[in-house]
Design a protein around this motif. Structure first.
Motif, PDB file in Angstrom:
ATOM      1  N   GLN A 133     -23.190  -6.314 -49.686  1.00 33.84           N
ATOM      2  CA  GLN A 133     -22.870  -5.476 -48.538  1.00 33.84           C
ATOM      3  C   GLN A 133     -21.396  -5.509 -48.140  1.00 33.84           C
ATOM      4  O   GLN A 133     -20.862  -4.523 -47.620  1.00 33.84           O
ATOM      5  CB  GLN A 133     -23.722  -5.880 -47.325  1.00 33.84           C
ATOM      6  N   ARG A 134     -20.720  -6.628 -48.374  1.00 34.26           N
ATOM      7  CA  ARG A 134     -19.320  -6.714 -47.961  1.00 34.26           C
ATOM      8  C   ARG A 134     -18.418  -5.862 -48.850  1.00 34.26           C
ATOM      9  O   ARG A 134     -17.359  -5.416 -48.397  1.00 34.26           O
ATOM     10  CB  ARG A 134     -18.859  -8.183 -47.999  1.00 34.26           C
ATOM     11  N   SER A 139     -23.358   2.618 -44.560  1.00 29.40           N
ATOM     12  CA  SER A 139     -23.336   3.085 -43.168  1.00 29.40           C
ATOM     13  C   SER A 139     -24.460   2.495 -42.332  1.00 29.40           C
ATOM     14  O   SER A 139     -24.496   2.690 -41.114  1.00 29.40           O
ATOM     15  CB  SER A 139     -23.456   4.608 -43.144  1.00 29.40           C
ATOM     16  N   LEU A 141     -25.110  -0.722 -41.867  1.00 29.28           N
ATOM     17  CA  LEU A 141     -24.858  -2.073 -41.399  1.00 29.28           C
ATOM     18  C   LEU A 141     -24.567  -2.101 -39.900  1.00 29.28           C
ATOM     19  O   LEU A 141     -23.910  -1.213 -39.361  1.00 29.28           O
ATOM     20  CB  LEU A 141     -23.660  -2.679 -42.146  1.00 29.28           C
ATOM     21  N   MET A 143     -22.764  -3.869 -36.511  1.00 26.95           N
ATOM     22  CA  MET A 143     -21.394  -4.331 -36.315  1.00 26.95           C
ATOM     23  C   MET A 143     -21.244  -5.785 -36.739  1.00 26.95           C
ATOM     24  O   MET A 143     -20.237  -6.170 -37.339  1.00 26.95           O
ATOM     25  CB  MET A 143     -20.996  -4.173 -34.839  1.00 26.95           C
ATOM     26  N   ARG A 146     -21.029  -5.938 -40.481  1.00 32.19           N
ATOM     27  CA  ARG A 146     -19.755  -5.434 -40.993  1.00 32.19           C
ATOM     28  C   ARG A 146     -18.666  -6.505 -40.939  1.00 32.19           C
ATOM     29  O   ARG A 146     -17.725  -6.483 -41.722  1.00 32.19           O
ATOM     30  CB  ARG A 146     -19.316  -4.203 -40.200  1.00 32.19           C
ATOM     31  N   THR A 147     -18.772  -7.412 -39.991  1.00 32.03           N
ATOM     32  CA  THR A 147     -17.747  -8.447 -39.838  1.00 32.03           C
ATOM     33  C   THR A 147     -18.119  -9.742 -40.555  1.00 32.03           C
ATOM     34  O   THR A 147     -17.301 -10.659 -40.613  1.00 32.03           O
ATOM     35  CB  THR A 147     -17.512  -8.753 -38.354  1.00 32.03           C
TER      36      THR A 147
END
Length: 282
Positions: A133-134, A139, A141, A143, A146-147
Motif C-alpha cells: 500500500q505504501r 484511493s 486508504l 488518512m 496513508r501516513t
C-alpha cells in the motif's frame, strides 16, 4: 542597530536552532537503530516454511524473487505487460473547501494476481498485495494508512508504474482515458468539474528481489500468506536483508555524528555570542 549586533543576533539564532536540531537528529538515529535491530531479530525463513497447519510467529520474514501466485502470470490490460500482480485504476481528483481538501473518486478499477508469490530454492510463499500500500496509488486508504510507513522506508520496492496519465480538460481527454470513454467504461464528461482524471497502471514484474516481513494469515482458500499487519512494523523492500541492516546501521551512525556536531557548534555559537555581548555591555 549596528552591524555587529545583527551578526550576533543571526549567529545566536543559528546556534539555538542547532541546539534544537540536535535532539531531533538523536531521535531519528535511535529510530534507525531500532529498525535495524527489528530487521535483525526477524531472520529470513525458507519460503516453503510458510504453510497452513504450522504454528507461525507474529511476524514472518522471507527473501526471494517475485513469482506468480495461484492465478499464475497476469497481463496488465493497458500496457499488456506480464506481471505477478497489477492494478489499473481510473479516478477523478477534486479539491473542495477552504483550505482545500483533495477527494478521490474511483471511476473504474481492475486488479489481478493477488496474492502473488515470493520464491526461493525451497518453494513459494504467498504475499498479499495489500502489503504494497505504501508504494502503490490507492484511493481507498484512510488518512492513517496513508501516513503509515514500513521499516526502512524509503527504499527500492517491486512496484513499477507503467501508465500514469492525467487529464485536466474534458474536451481533450488523454489517449488512455479516451479508450475508456470509447469502450463505455467511463463517462465522456468524467473530467468535467473536477481537477483531473488519472489513469494509472502499476505492476509487480516477476523475478524482482523482494524481502518481506509481514503477519502470517490464512486467506480464503486456505492459503497461508504474509499480510499487512493491522498495527506495528512491517517491511517490503527489493533489497537483500543484510544490505538493509547495513544501511540502517550507517544511517544511525551518521545521524548520531550529525547530532553531536550540531550540539557542539550550536553551544559554541551561543557561548561566543554571550561572551561578545557581555564584553560590549561592559
Amino acid at each position: 542597530m549596528g552591524v555587529l549586533t545583527i551578526i550576533l543576533a543571526i549567529t545566536g539564532f543559528i546556534g539555538l536552532g542547532l541546539l534544537v536540531l540536535g535532539p531531533v537528529l538523536v531521535a531519528l538515529a535511535v529510530s534507525n537503530g531500532r529498525e535495524r535491530r527489528w530487521v535483525s531479530r526477524h531472520a529470513v525463513s525458507p519460503c516453503a516454511a510458510l504453510r497452513p497447519g504450522l504454528g507461525l510467529p507474529k511476524r514472518f520474514a522471507v527473501y526471494g524473487e517475485t513469482a506468480p501466485g495461484r492465478d499464475g502470470l497476469v497481463t496488465a490490460p493497458l500496457s499488456g505487460v506480464e506481471a505477478v500482480w497489477f492494478r489499473t485504476m481510473v479516478c477523478s481528483t477534486d479539491t473542495v473547501g477552504d483550505p482545500g481538501l483533495t477527494t478521490t473518486t474511483v471511476l473504474w478499477e481492475q486488479s489481478g494476481g493477488d496474492p502473488f508469490g515470493v520464491a526461493d530454492g525451497t518453494g513459494t510463499a504467498a504475499v498479499s498485495a495489500e502489503i504494497l500500500q505504501r508504494s502503490t496509488f490507492n484511493s481507498h486508504l484512510s488518512m492513517w494508512a496513508r501516513t503509515r510507513r514500513p521499516v526502512a522506508h524509503p527504499g527500492p520496492v517491486p512496484v513499477r508504474t507503467v501508465v500514469d496519465e492525467g487529464t485536466t480538460s474534458h474536451r481533450r481527454p488523454g489517449p488512455w482515458l479516451r479508450q475508456f470513454i470509447d469502450r463505455g467504461l467511463v463517462r465522456a464528461d468524467a473530467a468535467k468539474h473536477v481537477d483531473q482524471v488519472k489513469v494509472i497502471e502499476q505492476i509487480v514484474p516477476p523475478g524482482i528481489p523482494l524481502h518481506v516481513i509481514g503477519e502470517p494469515a490464512i486467506l480464503d482458500g486456505g492459503i497461508a500468506a504474509l499480510t499487512l499487519p493491522r498495527t506495528g512494523r512491517y517491511l517490503v523492500l527489493s533489497r537483500e536483508p543484510a544490505e538493509t541492516e547495513r544501511i540502517l546501521a550507517g544511517d544511525r551512525t551518521y545521524g548520531m555524528g550529525c547530532a553531536v556536531w550540531a550540539t557542539l557548534v550550536g553551544a559554541a555559537s551561543l557561548a561566543v555570542c554571550f561572551a561578545i555581548a557581555f564584553a560590549m555591555a561592559r
